[in-house]
Write a protein that holds these residues in place. Structure first.
Motif, PDB file in Angstrom:
ATOM      1  N   UNK A 105     -13.319   4.532  -3.030  1.00  0.00           N
ATOM      2  CA  UNK A 105     -13.547   3.900  -1.734  1.00  0.00           C
ATOM      3  C   UNK A 105     -12.511   2.806  -1.464  1.00  0.00           C
ATOM      4  N   UNK A 106     -12.232   1.964  -2.450  1.00  0.00           N
ATOM      5  CA  UNK A 106     -11.276   0.872  -2.255  1.00  0.00           C
ATOM      6  C   UNK A 106      -9.893   1.410  -1.894  1.00  0.00           C
ATOM      7  N   UNK A 107      -9.497   2.497  -2.542  1.00  0.00           N
ATOM      8  CA  UNK A 107      -8.184   3.090  -2.243  1.00  0.00           C
ATOM      9  C   UNK A 107      -8.105   3.522  -0.787  1.00  0.00           C
ATOM     10  N   UNK A 108      -9.198   4.060  -0.279  1.00  0.00           N
ATOM     11  CA  UNK A 108      -9.222   4.500   1.120  1.00  0.00           C
ATOM     12  C   UNK A 108      -9.303   3.319   2.079  1.00  0.00           C
ATOM     13  N   UNK A 109     -10.091   2.311   1.742  1.00  0.00           N
ATOM     14  CA  UNK A 109     -10.252   1.166   2.633  1.00  0.00           C
ATOM     15  C   UNK A 109      -8.954   0.386   2.781  1.00  0.00           C
ATOM     16  N   UNK A 110      -8.125   0.395   1.760  1.00  0.00           N
ATOM     17  CA  UNK A 110      -6.852  -0.328   1.823  1.00  0.00           C
ATOM     18  C   UNK A 110      -5.926   0.250   2.895  1.00  0.00           C
ATOM     19  N   UNK A 111      -6.152   1.499   3.278  1.00  0.00           N
ATOM     20  CA  UNK A 111      -5.274   2.144   4.263  1.00  0.00           C
ATOM     21  C   UNK A 111      -5.677   1.824   5.704  1.00  0.00           C
ATOM     22  N   UNK A 112      -6.879   1.255   5.881  1.00  0.00           N
ATOM     23  CA  UNK A 112      -7.327   0.956   7.242  1.00  0.00           C
ATOM     24  C   UNK A 112      -6.488  -0.165   7.843  1.00  0.00           C
ATOM     25  N   UNK A 113      -6.311  -0.115   9.153  1.00  0.00           N
ATOM     26  CA  UNK A 113      -5.593  -1.162   9.869  1.00  0.00           C
ATOM     27  C   UNK A 113      -6.408  -1.567  11.099  1.00  0.00           C
ATOM     28  N   UNK A 114      -6.923  -2.784  11.163  1.00  0.00           N
ATOM     29  CA  UNK A 114      -6.877  -3.778  10.093  1.00  0.00           C
ATOM     30  C   UNK A 114      -7.828  -3.387   8.965  1.00  0.00           C
ATOM     31  N   UNK A 115      -7.531  -3.838   7.777  1.00  0.00           N
ATOM     32  CA  UNK A 115      -8.401  -3.511   6.656  1.00  0.00           C
ATOM     33  C   UNK A 115      -9.244  -4.721   6.268  1.00  0.00           C
ATOM     34  N   UNK A 116     -10.424  -4.483   5.697  1.00  0.00           N
ATOM     35  CA  UNK A 116     -11.244  -5.603   5.229  1.00  0.00           C
ATOM     36  C   UNK A 116     -10.689  -6.180   3.933  1.00  0.00           C
ATOM     37  N   UNK A 117     -10.991  -7.431   3.686  1.00  0.00           N
ATOM     38  CA  UNK A 117     -10.719  -8.001   2.370  1.00  0.00           C
ATOM     39  C   UNK A 117     -11.601  -7.273   1.369  1.00  0.00           C
ATOM     40  N   UNK A 118     -11.050  -6.903   0.238  1.00  0.00           N
ATOM     41  CA  UNK A 118     -11.780  -6.097  -0.740  1.00  0.00           C
ATOM     42  C   UNK A 118     -12.230  -6.963  -1.916  1.00  0.00           C
TER      43      UNK A 118
END
Length: 402
Positions: A105-118
């Motif tokens: 999930x974290x790998x995918x969320x990092x690609x979002x723009x804007x992305x959330x702080x993980x």
């Protein structure tokens, strides 16, 4: 800081409880309307208003080979969670426990723009197995929330920003637990020995442990006709436990809910517990125990190669000694379980001594943190504050800017 939003993600029963407690702590600090929470979780998080887009029970998997058949479903659930984040646009995502799901999930969320702080809450136990995971964790997440003080050194070496928040299990409140209430409910006399069984929170754990537990109970009852037996069932596996218990020749008393579980831990003479969070809870409740665990036929040899500690129970690891007997795999058999737990059912002095050693280990686990959930909430708020004002310096807890 304007009203922030956060996505809390938990796919295990223990993580669901942590997520619910974290949600409450965040609202206590920021006010009922001070933060918007969305996410993935179970019944406890749903009770806090975080409605999951899918049930989490089928994601509670342990063991390399046990997880392979579930990979397509895991990927679908990751897709659904990413879609939730894309739609809700949270300022931060707190991924709780469950490393296999979290890393995808974290790998995918990092690609979002804007992305959330993980934020990773409850870190992979790299001090016990596969230390190379520390590097990936440090690179994927913006902040790590460590529940064990011994997490820090391995993650420090990888340049992580880590906050030690303490173990959330140590925040469980046993002050209202009432052993007499539980004994009255199940019809147990004050002097009757009471054995508490905790067969885990994953379907695979329940499936592998309920059989040996039943066999052990039958052997114990032969010499102890007044033995009372209770089973504490986690919400995620309550139906499975209920169905298997119903097939026993003499079914045990089924205990559900947090109140019932805590009452049972205080009431019990001794417990046989699946390795996990409940072992720390039992130690806090003053209940002497033995630990049981079984993996799949193919997963166990792999686990043996990967695990680097002599124990699997946090109490033993914190103590640096075998305070709690561990019966794993082939040793997790009815005869061995009955032989190991019998002295605790019969010897009050032995019970008292083991409970005292367990309590000493609990104090070592605390690491000076009095409110673990509160410390985690403060760290999350700190990340949210930094995100809204990049020039603000982190202030939450004993943070290690490594």
């Amino acid at each position: 800081m304007s009203n922030p939003s956060a996505m809390l993600v938990a796919t295990e029963a223990s993580g669901d409880l942590i997520g619910a407690e974290l949600a409450r702590a965040l609202r206590e600090r920021l006010g009922p309307g001070g933060i918007r929470l969305v996410g993935v979780g179970g019944e406890r998080m749903a009770a806090e208003g975080i409605v999951s887009p899918f049930p989490i029970a089928d994601l509670s998997i342990v063991g390399v080979f046990d997880g392979l058949p579930a990979l397509p479903k895991i990927h679908r659930r990751v897709d659904q969670t990413v879609e939730l984040a894309r739609r809700e646009r949270p300022d931060a995502a707190v991924l709780i426990d469950s490393w296999g799901f979290s890393v995808r999930l974290a790998s995918r969320l990092r690609r979002l723009r804007p992305r959330p702080a993980l934020i990773k809450y409850v870190l992979p136990q790299v001090w016990a197995s596969r230390p190379w995971r520390a590097r990936g964790v440090a690179r994927l997440f913006d902040r790590l929330l460590a529940i064990n003080s011994f997490d820090a050194p391995l993650y420090a070496h990888q340049g992580a920003t880590l906050t030690f928040v303490g173990n959330p299990a140590l925040a469980r409140d046993f002050s209202r637990a009432d052993g007499a209430r539980l004994r009255t409910k199940i019809g147990a006399k004050p002097g009757d020995p009471l054995l508490l069984l905790l067969p885990g929170s994953r379907p695979s754990e329940v499936g592998r442990l309920m059989g040996p537990f039943e066999g052990a109970v039958e052997m114990l009852r032969q010499r102890r006709p007044n033995l009372e037996v209770a089973i504490a069932a986690a919400p995620s596996v309550a139906e499975d436990v209920r169905a298997l218990n119903a097939r026993w020749r003499r079914p045990a008393h089924l205990v559900e809910g947090d109140e019932g579980r805590f009452d049972a831990m205080v009431a019990a003479t001794a417990a046989i517990a699946c390795s996990g969070t409940v072992t720390t809870e039992l130690a806090m409740a003053g209940c002497p125990m033995i630990v049981a665990y079984k993996l799949g036929f193919f997963s166990y040899p792999v686990a043996r190669l990967l695990i680097t500690t002599p124990w699997i129970t946090l109490i033993n690891i914190a103590a640096g000694a075998s305070v709690v007997p561990e019966l794993v795999q082939g040793n997790c058999a009815p005869e061995a379980l009955a032989e190991e737990i019998a002295p605790l059912l019969d010897d009050v002095a032995l019970c008292t001594a083991q409970a005292a050693r367990q309590s000493e280990a609990v104090e070592r686990l605390r690491g000076g943190i009095l409110d673990p959930i509160g410390a985690a909430a403060d760290a999350v708020i700190d990340v949210l504050r930094i995100r809204s004002k990049p020039d603000v310096i982190a202030t939450a807890g004993p943070t290690l800017p490594l």
